[in-house]
Scaffold this active site. Structure first.
Site: not given
Ligand code: NG1
Ligand code: ZN
Length: 532
Positions: A63, A280, A282, A375-377, A502, A504, A509
């Site tokens: 990704s 992004d 992918d 998601e906000a992103n 987090s 990931t 955070r």
């Molecule tokens: P984590 O690392 O759990 O905050 C992040 C993004 C998620 C989601 C995942 C998977 C933020 C704050 N967190 O998660 O929205 O996209 O990665 O890729 O953006």
């Molecule tokens: Zn992606």
């Protein structure tokens, strides 16, 4: 079978590493992934057998991560993410300590899950543009051959295209289900392009949209989609399309860069008030943005896309005479408070908040007839319940206006990739809605004003001690921490803040928002100090 697996597994030894199937599958430095992909291949075949031979998807991508990373995730038969209960099975195989232990664990799963191994397994897979992709595909095919699975390699695809294909394949030739679409990459373009052309009929041209493809797989795929639609009604300028230079992937560009840096990707030369978007690596995430006439940058993130989509769909559903359909929006704690207030107070729609991770949002969205989730992103889509599908397909309009709205709604259902967030389909969805509303990015942006907010990453000794509750908006542990956060937040006007581990990255955070920029920053710093 056991001997074949052992023989093949010898070529893919496991490094000294503990693996876990996170919110986005297995994801890490690519050189660590060879054995993981081999073993996920075994699991994909088992999953297919457990599902009576229905086709399972496997995507090799990391990704928005750096080019040196890669990852692997599985797609379930209806194009949804892997059943959560199977994530543990993936970890079991990935962590087996030797080739023999792998076979023991594999056979253990067959017994535990009552899998009939005489069923023919079917798996399809694809990859993004990363340099490490082809070697990982070789590990995968070694696994699929060892267990005699049927497989098709779709080469380069966006993640959402693979989800689409899985659903198409599994909805072909079903007695009471309409096929989702033609199970080819071409079929994906044809379906979406036809829906887009239908929805844009008679609408004024909106001018060019500039799309930053993060130097990833979205670039060639967006070009193919644009070709299928036709230049006459889709004027797109593709930038950051250097997929032959692997080091450029997600570097100084892409949806994650724009969202976290809150600025233009340097390659962008968009003029004032021009619509811009970034995908992004992918192409499952998208954010929009524009620069005002005074040069100031404005981000139109996943929250803005969700509110735009929800308002349009709610109006369309009503106009089509289907007011009984329940429409709702799903967000996470990272959604800006202003967006939540706008959805509930101005649009009058219900909002559900779930933990971070698209699988949670997707699941909650399916509880509505039309569930809009982002998601906000910028990762999100719209789901339609079976009842919504059949009402939209069978409703008889009572007036010409209803008939037009209904036709548009049917096309909208085809335009949306409801299996998973899809940047290409979301791009067209936004373009259609703006054209219907006659809005430019500035009008869209003015629907509500984001509260100033800050997201910070805090390095901690052990993030596993942070246990959250209430859709991750409150901490249960370590004890006493939430009370301290509450008392700090209470000092700020329109203040809101939370901390969570987090899923990931090895970090906690902290998110904050408040009435003023300086206060949002100060609140984030204060909460970061509490958790550090
Ligand atoms: P984590 O690392 O759990 O905050 C992040 C993004 C998620 C989601 C995942 C998977 C933020 C704050 N967190 O998660 O929205 O996209 O990665 O890729 O953006
Ligand atoms: Zn992606």
């Amino acid at each position: 079978m056991a001997a074949a697996i052992i023989e093949a597994s010898k070529k893919h030894p496991k490094p000294d590493q503990v693996f876990s199937y996170g919110t986005a599958g297995f994801r890490m430095k690519a050189f660590l992934l060879d054995s993981v992909v081999f073993r996920v291949g075994l699991l994909a075949a088992l999953r297919s057998q457990r599902q009576g031979g229905r086709t399972i998807g496997l995507m090799i991508t990391a990704s928005h991560n750096v080019p040196e990373d890669n990852g692997v995730k599985l797609v379930d038969p209806m194009g949804e993410m892997l059943d959560e209960r199977w994530e543990a099975h993936a970890a079991t195989l990935a962590n087996a300590s030797s080739d023999e232990d792998l076979v023991a664990k594999y056979e253990g799963l067959i017994t535990e899950l009552k899998i009939n191994t005489s069923v023919q397994a079917n798996v399809i897979f694809a990859k993004d543009t990363r340099e490490s992709g082809p070697a990982l595909v070789a590990a995968l095919t070694d696994a699929l051959n060892a267990v005699g699975a049927n497989f098709t390699d779709y080469g380069l695809l966006t993640t959402p295209q693979l989800h689409y294909l899985v659903r198409c394949i599994n909805t072909q030739n079903l007695p009471d289900t309409k096929p989702y679409g033609e199970p080819t990459e071409e079929g994906y373009y044809t379906k979406i392009a036809a829906a887009y052309r239908k929805l844009m009929q008679g609408k004024p041209r909106q001018g060019q949209v500039t799309v930053d493809c993060a130097n990833g797989v979205g670039a060639p795929k967006l070009k193919a989609l644009a070709e299928a639609i036709g230049k006459d009604i889709f004027d797109v300028k593709v930038i950051n399309d250097a997929i032959d230079v692997p080091s450029k992937l997600n570097s100084q560009c892409g949806a994650d860069f724009v969202k976290t840096q809150q600025r233009l990707p340097p390659a962008s030369q968009a003029s004032a008030l021009a619509r811009c978007a970034s995908l992004d690596g992918d192409a499952d995430r998208i954010v929009y943005y524009f620069c005002d006439s005074d040069g100031s940058f404005h981000l139109l993130d996943g929250d803005k896309i969700a509110t735009l989509a929800a308002s349009f769909i709610a109006d369309l559903v009503k106009a089509a005479g289907l007011a009984d359909l329940r429409i709702g929006v799903v967000q996470t704690a990272y959604a800006n408070g202003s967006s939540t207030a706008y959805i509930t107070k101005t649009l009058g729609l219900p909002v559900v908040c779930t933990p971070t991770g698209v699988k949670h949002l997707h699941h909650a969205a399916t509880k509505f007839d039309c569930g809009v989730y982002f998601e906000a992103n910028g990762h999100g889509t719209v789901t339609f319940s079976l009842a919504a599908h059949s009402a939209i397909a069978s409703h008889s309009p009572e007036s010409p206006a209803q008939a037009t709205a209904l036709e548009n709604l049917r096309a909208l259902v085809d335009l949306i990739n409801e299996t998973v967030g899809d940047a290409l389909s979301d791009l067209l969805l936004v373009e259609v809605i703006l054209a219907h509303k006659g809005w430019g990015p500035k009008e869209w942006n003015s629907t509500y004003t984001d509260l100033p907010n800050r997201l910070v990453r805090v390095e901690v000794k052990d993030r596993s001690v942070f246990k959250a509750t209430d859709a991750e908006r409150r901490l249960l542990e370590p004890t006493g921490v939430q009370e301290k956060i509450d008392s700090l937040v209470g000092k700020y006007k329109q203040g809101r803040s939370f901390a969570r581990a987090s899923g990931t990255e090895d970090a906690v955070r902290v998110y904050s928002e408040a009435g003023e920029r300086a206060e949002a920053d100060e609140l984030a710093r204060g909460v970061a100090d509490i958790v550090a």
